[in-house]
Each structure stands twice: as structure tokens, then as C-alpha cells.
Design an enzyme around this catalytic site. Structure first.
Site, mmCIF file in Angstrom:
data_model
loop_
_atom_site.group_PDB
_atom_site.id
_atom_site.type_symbol
_atom_site.label_atom_id
_atom_site.label_comp_id
_atom_site.label_asym_id
_atom_site.label_seq_id
_atom_site.Cartn_x
_atom_site.Cartn_y
_atom_site.Cartn_z
ATOM 1 N N GLN A 96 0.810 -1.227 0.000
ATOM 2 C CA GLN A 96 0.000 0.000 0.000
ATOM 3 C C GLN A 96 0.839 1.271 0.000
ATOM 4 O O GLN A 96 0.386 2.324 -0.462
ATOM 5 C CB GLN A 96 -0.925 -0.028 1.222
ATOM 6 C CG GLN A 96 -2.187 0.796 1.081
ATOM 7 C CD GLN A 96 -3.099 0.636 2.287
ATOM 8 O OE1 GLN A 96 -2.688 0.146 3.340
ATOM 9 N NE2 GLN A 96 -4.348 1.044 2.150
ATOM 10 N N TYR A 123 4.007 -11.517 3.972
ATOM 11 C CA TYR A 123 3.619 -10.136 3.663
ATOM 12 C C TYR A 123 4.314 -9.680 2.374
ATOM 13 O O TYR A 123 5.548 -9.617 2.309
ATOM 14 C CB TYR A 123 3.980 -9.188 4.804
ATOM 15 C CG TYR A 123 3.193 -9.397 6.080
ATOM 16 C CD1 TYR A 123 2.095 -10.236 6.129
ATOM 17 C CD2 TYR A 123 3.552 -8.749 7.256
ATOM 18 C CE1 TYR A 123 1.368 -10.434 7.299
ATOM 19 C CE2 TYR A 123 2.835 -8.935 8.443
ATOM 20 C CZ TYR A 123 1.749 -9.781 8.445
ATOM 21 O OH TYR A 123 1.042 -9.979 9.607
ATOM 22 N N ARG A 222 -3.157 -16.753 15.981
ATOM 23 C CA ARG A 222 -4.452 -17.312 15.603
ATOM 24 C C ARG A 222 -4.599 -18.786 15.991
ATOM 25 O O ARG A 222 -5.264 -19.555 15.317
ATOM 26 C CB ARG A 222 -4.709 -17.106 14.106
ATOM 27 C CG ARG A 222 -4.821 -15.630 13.744
ATOM 28 C CD ARG A 222 -5.213 -15.425 12.314
ATOM 29 N NE ARG A 222 -4.140 -15.793 11.404
ATOM 30 C CZ ARG A 222 -4.215 -15.653 10.089
ATOM 31 N NH1 ARG A 222 -5.309 -15.164 9.537
ATOM 32 N NH2 ARG A 222 -3.222 -15.984 9.316
ATOM 33 N N SER A 358 -0.784 3.780 7.164
ATOM 34 C CA SER A 358 -0.432 3.988 5.762
ATOM 35 C C SER A 358 0.159 5.372 5.516
ATOM 36 O O SER A 358 0.628 5.657 4.414
ATOM 37 C CB SER A 358 -1.664 3.794 4.870
ATOM 38 O OG SER A 358 -2.715 4.652 5.279
ATOM 39 N N GLU A 365 -1.203 10.106 15.118
ATOM 40 C CA GLU A 365 -2.496 10.131 15.804
ATOM 41 C C GLU A 365 -2.666 8.898 16.694
ATOM 42 O O GLU A 365 -3.033 9.008 17.863
ATOM 43 C CB GLU A 365 -3.635 10.180 14.786
ATOM 44 C CG GLU A 365 -5.022 10.134 15.432
ATOM 45 C CD GLU A 365 -6.152 10.009 14.419
ATOM 46 O OE1 GLU A 365 -7.316 9.877 14.844
ATOM 47 O OE2 GLU A 365 -5.874 10.031 13.201
#
EC number: 1.1.1.-
Length: 400
Positions: A96, A123, A222, A358, A365
Site C-alpha cells: 500500500q 507479507y 491465531r 499507511s 495520531e
């Protein structure tokens, strides 16, 4: 205080050789008493200079960096100290965002006290690991100041390049280290359970890569509580190394595992929680309130499942709940994403929350959630629970 002094006393003995031998060559008790008196004097002077004064009591599970405000916690019940916020590379690195933005994000994170950086062999088909390694090398950060984690399961198209066989765990980790240009990772995770491989083989292979110095610890991602417990039992049975951490999804709309199952594992066998997707793949940011923007993750072809989730009836209900949470965020003087991340951090069983950003503004923030954490009182948490209406039932309160 007593621990620090005792350790120093032990080190003084070590420098003077064997304590028993030194006593034999001394002129008697007076010399020993004199040495102890000197040690007490040194201790008093050092204490006045602050050397023996820890910033926090040694039994505290959480400490704070003075300059950045970042908080550090133990990874499970291991001794590894990780920043309570980490930076993940899923979707973003090698996909991205550009390499330049990736470097900006890592720099912002590191300079704000983040020491945990997470990636995986799958990834961007290994490209995320390459970018991560290139940035670490370029920035010349001390390797000892970093906690680098990667995950193994999908390493390639061949049958032998995926899963958790001994072959793939060893070959996969070697390939990851080569891509990252590192000698070792701090934690290697099994990226999902593997029903085709016996648990003993998985635990034995993870113990092997640790003993070979390729990793410091290993964890799961997981896995069910039962599978984690089985791995722990096998490790104890054969005197091998058990997992220290489970990577689990955790956010306002996904709570059961982290709030009910993992606390029991933490208190029984010391397995901690490293959580991911605190903003539910961007759902909690509020950007999907009026549909799916073209620039959002949900607009990507491979994330059709996320788009379907957002526009579903359940997705619309979630957006309504997020609007109801906005007044709480405004009252606390923070944004909705900051409230959501702080909400994850307020769970004492969570060692670290992995952020996925991204752009630099978004990361800054989200890092600001640390300032919101002290405001997450029981009253505020109850308010959030009442709006969400999804607090899972727990048979036992493990905080008591």
C-alpha cells in the site's frame, strides 16, 4: 533496592575471586567487616547519586520512557520488554505504501519509543521483510534496542514451503533472516495452526531455532487456547521451550478470545497477548461511515471480504455504535481511533498492540493513544461497554 544492592555485592565478590578463598587469605573477621563497611559506604554514595534508585519499583509490570511517554510491558511472563504499541507491516510495507513512506513510519515510531516491529514471510511475498531490513540497516539503529518479530507458515508455492514442518520452520526462518539481513529475530511466530504436523515436531523445531540463536522466543498466531495449551504441555513433557505469546485480533467488535480465553492462559502458563487490528482494518476510524473510499484498504481487490463486511447489516450497526462513541472521545479530548487503541491498551493482559499505518499523520495520531490511556477509568470503560453491548462473559475475574 535490595535486589540491586544484592546483585552489586555479588559482583564485588566475583571481582575479588571466590569468596571462600578470599576469606582464607584474609587476616580475619576485621577485614571482612571492613569490606562490608566500605560496601555500605559505596552503596550510600551511589544511592545519593541516583544509581541505585529505579524509576519504578522492580515488581511493576509496566514502566514509562521519560522522553517519549511510551510505556513498556513484559511480553507475557517472559523477561522481554516491549513497547505497548508496536508497528506492523501487514498490507502496508511492499504494498500500500512506498519504501520512503515505510521509512518515515519506522522513524516516527522508533523516535517515539516504539521498539517492536512485526512482519511475516508472507507479507508482500517477502518484500515487507526486505524493506524492514533495509530500513534498519540504513538507519543504523542498535540491534539490541529493537524487538523484531516475524511469522512463518506461507513461505512459497511448493508443498514443502508452507506449514509448520521442521523443514519449513528452519528453512523459512533462515530465508526471513536473509531477507531482513539479520542474525536473529526476537520472536518467531507460527502464523496459524498446522493440523498436518504433529505438535511435538512444531515445538521441537521452534526450540531448535532458539537454541541455534536464530530466535530468542517463539509464539503463536491465531491458535486456539487448546492448541496453545497442547504446545505448552508438549514442551514441558520433553523439556523443550514453550511459546510466550499469542498474536490475536482485538478491537471493539472482537473481544472473546483476548478477554476470556487468553487471561486464563496467561495466569496458568504465562502466555501473553500481542494484539493486531485495533481499528478493525480501518472500520473504527469512521472513514467507512458513508461507503468505501477508493483510497481505503477495503477498495483493494484482495480485500473484497472487508468491503462486504462493511456494507453488510452488521457493518451498518457497527457504524451506528461508533457514532454513539464519538461523544465519549470528544469528552476525553481525543479522536475515535485514539479511544479505540487506548481501549485495547487498558487490558492488562495485552503486552503490545500492533498498529498498521499507511501515512505519518495516521501513525502520529494512533501513538497519541498513550496519552488517553490514563483517562480510561472504569466509568469510561463501562460507558463504552454499554454502547457496544458485546462484553463477553468471563467465569472468573483474573485481575483480582
Amino acid at each position: 533496592m535490595q535486589v540491586s544492592i544484592a546483585c552489586t555485592e555479588h559482583n564485588l565478590k566475583g571481582r575479588n575471586g571466590d569468596d571462600r578463598h578470599s576469606k582464607q587469605n584474609s587476616s580475619g573477621p576485621n577485614v571482612v567487616n571492613s569490606a562490608r563497611a566500605r560496601f555500605r559506604t559505596v552503596a550510600i554514595i551511589a544511592r545519593s547519586l541516583g544509581t541505585f534508585t529505579p524509576q519504578h519499583h522492580i515488581s511493576l509490570k509496566e514502566s514509562t520512557a521519560k522522553q517519549t511517554g511510551m510505556k513498556y510491558r513484559n511480553l507475557g511472563k517472559s523477561g522481554l520488554r516491549v513497547s505497548c504499541l508496536g508497528l506492523g507491516t501487514w498490507v502496508t510495507f511492499g504494498g500500500q505504501i512506498s519504501d520512503e513512506v515505510a521509512e518515515q513510519l519506522m522513524t516516527i515510531a522508533y523516535e517515539n519509543g516504539v521498539n517492536l516491529f512485526d512482519t511475516a514471510e508472507v507479507y508482500a511475498a517477502g518484500k515487507a521483510e526486505i524493506i524492514l531490513g533495509n530500513i534498519i540497516r540504513k538507519k543504523n539503529w542498535r540491534r539490541s534496542s529493537l524487538v523484531i518479530t516475524t511469522k512463518l507458515y506461507w513461505g512459497g508455492k511448493a508443498e514443502t514451503e508452507r506449514g509448520l514442518s521442521r523443514k519449513h520452520i528452519i528453512e523459512g526462518l533462515k530465508a526471513s533472516l536473509q531477507r531482513m539481513q539479520l542474525e536473529y529475530v526476537d520472536v518467531v511466530f507460527a502464523n496459524r495452526p498446522d493440523n498436518n504436523t504433529p505438535m511435538e515436531e512444531i515445538v521441537r523445531a521452534m526450540s531448535y531455532v532458539i537454541n541455534q540463536g536464530m530466535a530468542m522466543y517463539w509464539g503463536t498466531s491465531r491458535w486456539s487456547a487448546m492448541e496453545i495449551m497442547e504446545a505448552y504441555s508438549v514442551a514441558r513433557q520433553f523439556n523443550m521451550i514453550p511459546p510466550v505469546c499469542e498474536q490475536a485480533e482485538y478491537h471493539l467488535f472482537q473481544r472473546e478470545k483476548v478477554e476470556v480465553q487468553l487471561p486464563e492462559l496467561y495466569h496458568k502458563i504465562g502466555v501473553g497477548a500481542m494484539t493486531w487490528s485495533p481499528l478493525a482494518c480501518g472500520i473504527i476510524t469512521g472513514k467507512y461511515e458513508n461507503g468505501v473510499p477508493e483510497s481505503a484498504r477495503a477498495s483493494l481487490k484482495c480485500y473484497q471480504w472487508l468491503k462486504d463486511k462493511i456494507i453488510s447489516e452488521e457493518g451498518r450497526k457497527q457504524q451506528t455504535k461508533l457514532r454513539d462513541l464519538m461523544p465519549i472521545a470528544e469528552r476525553l479530548g481525543c479522536t475515535l481511533p485514539q479511544l479505540a487503541v487506548a481501549w485495547c491498551l487498558r487490558n492488562e493482559g495485552v503486552s503490545s498492540v500492533l498498529l498498521g499505518s499507511s501515512n505519518p499523520e495516521q501513525l502520529v495520531e494512533n501513538l497519541g493513544a498513550i496519552q488517553v490511556l490514563p483517562k480510561m477509568t472504569s466509568h469510561i470503560v463501562n460507558e463504552v461497554d454499554n454502547i457496544l453491548g458485546n462484553k463477553p462473559y468471563s467465569k472468573k475475574d483474573y485481575r483480582s
